[in-house]
Design a protein around this motif. Structure first.
Motif, PDB file in Angstrom:
ATOM      1  N   MET A   1      -1.951 -18.463  -4.042  1.00 26.32           N
ATOM      2  CA  MET A   1      -2.968 -18.266  -5.060  1.00 26.32           C
ATOM      3  C   MET A   1      -3.569 -16.870  -4.979  1.00 26.32           C
ATOM      4  SD  MET A   1      -4.061 -20.060  -7.468  1.00 26.32           S
ATOM      5  CE  MET A   1      -5.360 -20.835  -8.331  1.00 26.32           C
ATOM      6  N   LYS A   2      -3.629 -16.319  -3.791  1.00 24.46           N
ATOM      7  CA  LYS A   2      -4.200 -14.986  -3.642  1.00 24.46           C
ATOM      8  C   LYS A   2      -3.423 -13.960  -4.467  1.00 24.46           C
ATOM      9  CE  LYS A   2      -6.300 -12.295  -0.091  1.00 24.46           C
ATOM     10  NZ  LYS A   2      -6.590 -12.184   1.301  1.00 24.46           N
ATOM     11  N   SER A   3      -2.101 -14.090  -4.505  1.00 28.93           N
ATOM     12  CA  SER A   3      -1.290 -13.165  -5.279  1.00 28.93           C
ATOM     13  C   SER A   3      -1.658 -13.219  -6.756  1.00 28.93           C
ATOM     14  CB  SER A   3       0.191 -13.493  -5.091  1.00 28.93           C
ATOM     15  OG  SER A   3       0.968 -12.659  -5.899  1.00 28.93           O
ATOM     16  N   LEU A   4      -1.877 -14.421  -7.282  1.00 31.83           N
ATOM     17  CA  LEU A   4      -2.270 -14.562  -8.672  1.00 31.83           C
ATOM     18  C   LEU A   4      -3.603 -13.869  -8.922  1.00 31.83           C
ATOM     19  CD1 LEU A   4      -1.859 -15.697 -11.485  1.00 31.83           C
ATOM     20  CD2 LEU A   4      -2.927 -17.813 -10.713  1.00 31.83           C
ATOM     21  N   ALA A   5      -4.544 -14.044  -8.011  1.00 24.64           N
ATOM     22  CA  ALA A   5      -5.849 -13.405  -8.175  1.00 24.64           C
ATOM     23  C   ALA A   5      -5.708 -11.891  -8.205  1.00 24.64           C
ATOM     24  CB  ALA A   5      -6.800 -13.831  -7.060  1.00 24.64           C
TER      25      ALA A   5
ATOM     26  N   CYS B   1      -3.142 -10.198  -9.300  1.00 22.78           N
ATOM     27  CA  CYS B   1      -2.603  -9.828 -10.605  1.00 22.78           C
ATOM     28  C   CYS B   1      -3.673  -9.939 -11.682  1.00 22.78           C
ATOM     29  CB  CYS B   1      -1.397 -10.695 -10.962  1.00 22.78           C
ATOM     30  SG  CYS B   1       0.053 -10.332  -9.961  1.00 22.78           S
ATOM     31  N   GLU B   2      -4.518 -10.950 -11.586  1.00 22.48           N
ATOM     32  CA  GLU B   2      -5.599 -11.092 -12.558  1.00 22.48           C
ATOM     33  C   GLU B   2      -6.540  -9.893 -12.490  1.00 22.48           C
ATOM     34  OE1 GLU B   2      -7.361 -14.866 -11.702  1.00 22.48           O
ATOM     35  OE2 GLU B   2      -5.705 -15.956 -12.597  1.00 22.48           O
ATOM     36  N   GLU B   3      -6.859  -9.443 -11.289  1.00 16.98           N
ATOM     37  CA  GLU B   3      -7.728  -8.271 -11.142  1.00 16.98           C
ATOM     38  C   GLU B   3      -7.053  -7.029 -11.696  1.00 16.98           C
ATOM     39  OE1 GLU B   3      -8.762  -8.174  -7.030  1.00 16.98           O
ATOM     40  OE2 GLU B   3     -10.340  -9.660  -7.285  1.00 16.98           O
ATOM     41  N   SER B   4      -5.762  -6.921 -11.463  1.00 16.59           N
ATOM     42  CA  SER B   4      -5.018  -5.784 -11.980  1.00 16.59           C
ATOM     43  C   SER B   4      -5.090  -5.736 -13.503  1.00 16.59           C
ATOM     44  CB  SER B   4      -3.560  -5.880 -11.524  1.00 16.59           C
ATOM     45  OG  SER B   4      -2.762  -5.004 -12.261  1.00 16.59           O
ATOM     46  N   VAL B   5      -4.895  -6.882 -14.131  1.00 14.80           N
ATOM     47  CA  VAL B   5      -4.926  -6.933 -15.590  1.00 14.80           C
ATOM     48  C   VAL B   5      -6.318  -6.599 -16.110  1.00 14.80           C
ATOM     49  CG1 VAL B   5      -4.736  -8.501 -17.571  1.00 14.80           C
ATOM     50  CG2 VAL B   5      -2.979  -8.496 -15.805  1.00 14.80           C
ATOM     51  N   LYS B   6      -7.328  -7.016 -15.396  1.00 12.20           N
ATOM     52  CA  LYS B   6      -8.697  -6.780 -15.844  1.00 12.20           C
ATOM     53  C   LYS B   6      -9.149  -5.332 -15.630  1.00 12.20           C
ATOM     54  CE  LYS B   6     -13.341  -8.689 -15.406  1.00 12.20           C
ATOM     55  NZ  LYS B   6     -14.175  -9.685 -14.743  1.00 12.20           N
ATOM     56  N   PHE B   7      -8.749  -4.725 -14.516  1.00  9.52           N
ATOM     57  CA  PHE B   7      -9.279  -3.408 -14.163  1.00  9.52           C
ATOM     58  C   PHE B   7      -8.284  -2.255 -14.296  1.00  9.52           C
ATOM     59  CE2 PHE B   7     -11.926  -6.443 -11.840  1.00  9.52           C
ATOM     60  CZ  PHE B   7     -13.147  -6.101 -12.361  1.00  9.52           C
ATOM     61  N   LEU B   8      -7.042  -2.468 -13.928  1.00  8.15           N
ATOM     62  CA  LEU B   8      -6.070  -1.377 -13.946  1.00  8.15           C
ATOM     63  C   LEU B   8      -5.372  -1.243 -15.295  1.00  8.15           C
ATOM     64  CD1 LEU B   8      -4.569   0.858 -12.404  1.00  8.15           C
ATOM     65  CD2 LEU B   8      -2.957  -0.895 -11.610  1.00  8.15           C
ATOM     66  N   LEU B   9      -4.948  -2.339 -15.864  1.00  2.00           N
ATOM     67  CA  LEU B   9      -4.163  -2.284 -17.101  1.00  2.00           C
ATOM     68  C   LEU B   9      -4.866  -1.554 -18.249  1.00  2.00           C
ATOM     69  CD1 LEU B   9      -1.443  -3.000 -18.329  1.00  2.00           C
ATOM     70  CD2 LEU B   9      -2.401  -5.217 -18.981  1.00  2.00           C
ATOM     71  N   PRO B  10      -6.164  -1.764 -18.495  1.00  2.00           N
ATOM     72  CA  PRO B  10      -6.803  -1.003 -19.573  1.00  2.00           C
ATOM     73  C   PRO B  10      -6.743   0.515 -19.358  1.00  2.00           C
ATOM     74  CG  PRO B  10      -8.166  -2.864 -18.969  1.00  2.00           C
ATOM     75  CD  PRO B  10      -7.080  -2.767 -17.936  1.00  2.00           C
ATOM     76  N   SER B  11      -6.916   0.935 -18.124  1.00  2.00           N
ATOM     77  CA  SER B  11      -6.841   2.372 -17.824  1.00  2.00           C
ATOM     78  C   SER B  11      -5.433   2.904 -18.020  1.00  2.00           C
ATOM     79  CB  SER B  11      -7.297   2.641 -16.388  1.00  2.00           C
ATOM     80  OG  SER B  11      -8.658   2.343 -16.259  1.00  2.00           O
TER      81      SER B  11
ATOM     82  N   TYR C   1       4.967  -1.062 -13.374  1.00  2.00           N
ATOM     83  CA  TYR C   1       3.525  -1.343 -13.312  1.00  2.00           C
ATOM     84  C   TYR C   1       3.183  -2.025 -11.999  1.00  2.00           C
ATOM     85  CZ  TYR C   1      -1.065  -3.222 -14.298  1.00  2.00           C
ATOM     86  OH  TYR C   1      -2.391  -3.545 -14.208  1.00  2.00           O
ATOM     87  N   CYS C   2       4.027  -2.956 -11.568  1.00  2.00           N
ATOM     88  CA  CYS C   2       3.784  -3.643 -10.291  1.00  2.00           C
ATOM     89  C   CYS C   2       3.786  -2.647  -9.131  1.00  2.00           C
ATOM     90  CB  CYS C   2       4.831  -4.738 -10.064  1.00  2.00           C
ATOM     91  SG  CYS C   2       4.751  -6.064 -11.286  1.00  2.00           S
ATOM     92  N   GLU C   3       4.681  -1.672  -9.208  1.00  2.00           N
ATOM     93  CA  GLU C   3       4.723  -0.638  -8.168  1.00  2.00           C
ATOM     94  C   GLU C   3       3.426   0.160  -8.156  1.00  2.00           C
ATOM     95  OE1 GLU C   3       8.223   1.712  -8.876  1.00  2.00           O
ATOM     96  OE2 GLU C   3       9.526  -0.055  -8.805  1.00  2.00           O
ATOM     97  N   LEU C   4       2.928   0.527  -9.323  1.00  2.00           N
ATOM     98  CA  LEU C   4       1.665   1.264  -9.401  1.00  2.00           C
ATOM     99  C   LEU C   4       0.526   0.428  -8.838  1.00  2.00           C
ATOM    100  CD1 LEU C   4      -0.042   3.712 -10.418  1.00  2.00           C
ATOM    101  CD2 LEU C   4      -0.346   2.396 -12.537  1.00  2.00           C
ATOM    102  N   CYS C   5       0.492  -0.828  -9.198  1.00  2.00           N
ATOM    103  CA  CYS C   5      -0.564  -1.725  -8.726  1.00  2.00           C
ATOM    104  C   CYS C   5      -0.573  -1.791  -7.197  1.00  2.00           C
ATOM    105  CB  CYS C   5      -0.359  -3.112  -9.326  1.00  2.00           C
ATOM    106  SG  CYS C   5      -1.662  -4.267  -8.936  1.00  2.00           S
TER     107      CYS C   5
ATOM    108  N   GLY D   1      -6.804  -5.126  -6.333  1.00  2.00           N
ATOM    109  CA  GLY D   1      -6.726  -6.507  -5.876  1.00  2.00           C
ATOM    110  C   GLY D   1      -7.019  -6.644  -4.409  1.00  2.00           C
ATOM    111  N   LEU D   2      -6.984  -5.539  -3.679  1.00  2.00           N
ATOM    112  CA  LEU D   2      -7.327  -5.613  -2.279  1.00  2.00           C
ATOM    113  C   LEU D   2      -8.840  -5.661  -2.172  1.00  2.00           C
ATOM    114  CD1 LEU D   2      -4.896  -2.959  -0.811  1.00  2.00           C
ATOM    115  CD2 LEU D   2      -4.572  -5.430  -0.988  1.00  2.00           C
ATOM    116  N   ARG D   3      -9.347  -6.365  -1.207  1.00  2.00           N
ATOM    117  CA  ARG D   3     -10.795  -6.560  -1.120  1.00  2.00           C
ATOM    118  C   ARG D   3     -11.328  -6.080   0.212  1.00  2.00           C
ATOM    119  NH1 ARG D   3     -13.042  -9.659  -5.028  1.00  2.00           N
ATOM    120  NH2 ARG D   3     -11.610 -10.655  -6.407  1.00  2.00           N
ATOM    121  N   ASP D   4     -12.583  -5.616   0.181  1.00  2.00           N
ATOM    122  CA  ASP D   4     -13.275  -5.280   1.411  1.00  2.00           C
ATOM    123  C   ASP D   4     -14.141  -6.484   1.796  1.00  2.00           C
ATOM    124  OD1 ASP D   4     -15.564  -5.248  -0.150  1.00  2.00           O
ATOM    125  OD2 ASP D   4     -15.800  -3.076  -0.094  1.00  2.00           O
ATOM    126  N   GLU D   5     -14.962  -6.327   2.837  1.00  2.00           N
ATOM    127  CA  GLU D   5     -15.771  -7.444   3.333  1.00  2.00           C
ATOM    128  C   GLU D   5     -16.757  -7.983   2.304  1.00  2.00           C
ATOM    129  OE1 GLU D   5     -16.256  -4.388   5.485  1.00  2.00           O
ATOM    130  OE2 GLU D   5     -14.279  -4.874   6.244  1.00  2.00           O
TER     131      GLU D   5
END
Length: 113
Positions: free
Chosen positions: A1-5, A7-17, A94-98, A104-108
């Motif tokens: 499930m983490k992988s899906l999350a 990708c969801e973050e990528s679509v929300k934040f990276l894809l528009p840019s 696109y996956c390579e860029l992501c 999608g990587l998170r800090d504390e």
């Protein structure tokens, strides 16, 4: 499930840019109209207009640290699209860029870094 999350973050934040930058490259380097760029990107002309006007500025601000990577990627994508390749044929890039920029990587604190 983490992988899906991720990708969801990528679509929300990276894809528009990314779409905004690809549209800019298509319009400035290839003298395309917003409608022509939209057709190649598979989005509406209104979406391209929003990307170019900065109405998606929050996403672009969040991805500013990777602006050079996004620009290089956009130039490559624009060239591929103009040469007749479909979005499906080049979507793996696109996956390579992501992965490269780490969306999608998170800090504390669980905020996007």
């Amino acid at each position: 499930m983490k992988s899906l999350a991720r990708c969801e973050e990528s679509v929300k934040f990276l894809l528009p840019s990314v779409r905004a930058e690809v549209a800019r490259v298509l319009i400035s380097n290839y003298s395309m109209s917003e409608s022509q760029a939209a057709t190649l990107l598979g989005v509406s002309q209104a979406s391209v207009s929003h990307y170019l006007s900065g109405e998606r500025a929050r996403e672009q601000e969040l991805t500013r640290p990777w602006a050079e990577d996004i620009h290089r990627f956009a130039e490559s994508m624009a060239e591929a699209l103009v040469s007749g390749k479909s979005i499906d044929q080049i979507s793996a890039r696109y996956c390579e860029l992501c992965r490269k920029v780490g969306i999608g990587l998170r800090d504390e604190s669980q905020t996007i870094i």
